[in-house]
Write a protein that holds these residues in place. Sequence first.
Motif, PDB file in Angstrom:
ATOM      1  N   ASP A 173       0.847  -1.187   0.000  1.00  0.00           N
ATOM      2  CA  ASP A 173       0.000   0.000   0.000  1.00  0.00           C
ATOM      3  C   ASP A 173       0.885   1.239   0.000  1.00  0.00           C
ATOM      4  O   ASP A 173       2.116   1.159  -0.102  1.00  0.00           O
ATOM      5  CB  ASP A 173      -0.952   0.002   1.206  1.00  0.00           C
ATOM      6  N   SER A 174       0.255   2.400   0.117  1.00  0.00           N
ATOM      7  CA  SER A 174       0.991   3.651   0.037  1.00  0.00           C
ATOM      8  C   SER A 174       2.043   3.769   1.136  1.00  0.00           C
ATOM      9  O   SER A 174       3.172   4.221   0.889  1.00  0.00           O
ATOM     10  CB  SER A 174       0.010   4.827   0.124  1.00  0.00           C
ATOM     11  N   ASN A 175       1.694   3.362   2.352  1.00  0.00           N
ATOM     12  CA  ASN A 175       2.644   3.469   3.469  1.00  0.00           C
ATOM     13  C   ASN A 175       3.866   2.571   3.264  1.00  0.00           C
ATOM     14  O   ASN A 175       5.002   2.967   3.539  1.00  0.00           O
ATOM     15  CB  ASN A 175       1.954   3.112   4.787  1.00  0.00           C
ATOM     16  N   VAL A 176       3.619   1.351   2.776  1.00  0.00           N
ATOM     17  CA  VAL A 176       4.732   0.429   2.524  1.00  0.00           C
ATOM     18  C   VAL A 176       5.631   0.983   1.429  1.00  0.00           C
ATOM     19  O   VAL A 176       6.872   0.949   1.535  1.00  0.00           O
ATOM     20  CB  VAL A 176       4.197  -0.966   2.131  1.00  0.00           C
ATOM     21  N   LEU A 177       5.025   1.511   0.365  1.00  0.00           N
ATOM     22  CA  LEU A 177       5.803   2.063  -0.739  1.00  0.00           C
ATOM     23  C   LEU A 177       6.681   3.218  -0.266  1.00  0.00           C
ATOM     24  O   LEU A 177       7.865   3.299  -0.615  1.00  0.00           O
ATOM     25  CB  LEU A 177       4.864   2.528  -1.850  1.00  0.00           C
ATOM     26  N   ARG A 178       6.100   4.097   0.531  1.00  0.00           N
ATOM     27  CA  ARG A 178       6.888   5.230   1.032  1.00  0.00           C
ATOM     28  C   ARG A 178       7.985   4.768   1.991  1.00  0.00           C
ATOM     29  O   ARG A 178       9.060   5.365   2.059  1.00  0.00           O
ATOM     30  CB  ARG A 178       5.962   6.244   1.699  1.00  0.00           C
ATOM     31  N   GLY A 179       7.703   3.695   2.726  1.00  0.00           N
ATOM     32  CA  GLY A 179       8.737   3.131   3.587  1.00  0.00           C
ATOM     33  C   GLY A 179       9.905   2.578   2.786  1.00  0.00           C
ATOM     34  O   GLY A 179      11.066   2.708   3.179  1.00  0.00           O
ATOM     35  N   ILE A 180       9.585   1.962   1.647  1.00  0.00           N
ATOM     36  CA  ILE A 180      10.636   1.446   0.760  1.00  0.00           C
ATOM     37  C   ILE A 180      11.497   2.592   0.246  1.00  0.00           C
ATOM     38  O   ILE A 180      12.731   2.510   0.247  1.00  0.00           O
ATOM     39  CB  ILE A 180      10.016   0.671  -0.414  1.00  0.00           C
TER      40      ILE A 180
END
Length: 200
Positions: free
Chosen positions: A180-187
């Motif tokens: 999701d968006s949060n995981v992508l930004r964490g990456i």
Amino acid sequence: TRLHKDCKFRKLRLAPADIEAIYTEVRVEQMAGHDSDGADGLTLESFALSLVIIAARAKLAMAKRRQPPDIAEKFSHLVEKHLWPCAMPRNSDLFYLMAYDPGMGKCLQKYELMLRAVFQSYSSMGIASIAALRSRQRRRGSADDGHKGSAATTAQRATLDVNGTEALLEHAGLLVGQLDSNVLRGIFRGIQQGPAAHAK
């Protein structure tokens, strides 16, 4: 030796001492010819010669053979059955396999123009967001940041930032499940912090 163990030369009926003897022979010849320039180990030519000698002295299984294999056949067997699979293991990473898939090049070439257009469209989203951020900084009176912003915007034209990547994945229907968006930004944060973390 490690080469003997890793490449399973025991199957060729060669002992570690045999490999050491071949290395010593080639090394002495190399030193006599002054090809090493004082460097430790073997030169590329000497290493290739040592492989030829290993192949020549290898004892292949004679089952179903009417005559002993020649040196060319033994060398091919050495490379294909012992060196390539054992000393040079293939990368099993999915991205690596896809990137080096022989069929991938033809597919990319066929759709190159469309892929470039899609990339540029989503890349421009990132450029627009950076330009807006730099514009706000300039309005605050930060002239230096304004000049840096111009360079950063130019550099970003060949990349996708997190906003462009998120939009691309969402429009392609891939931003689902655990991604999701949060995981992508964490990456992205992990990628940006990686070099700094290693430097520390």
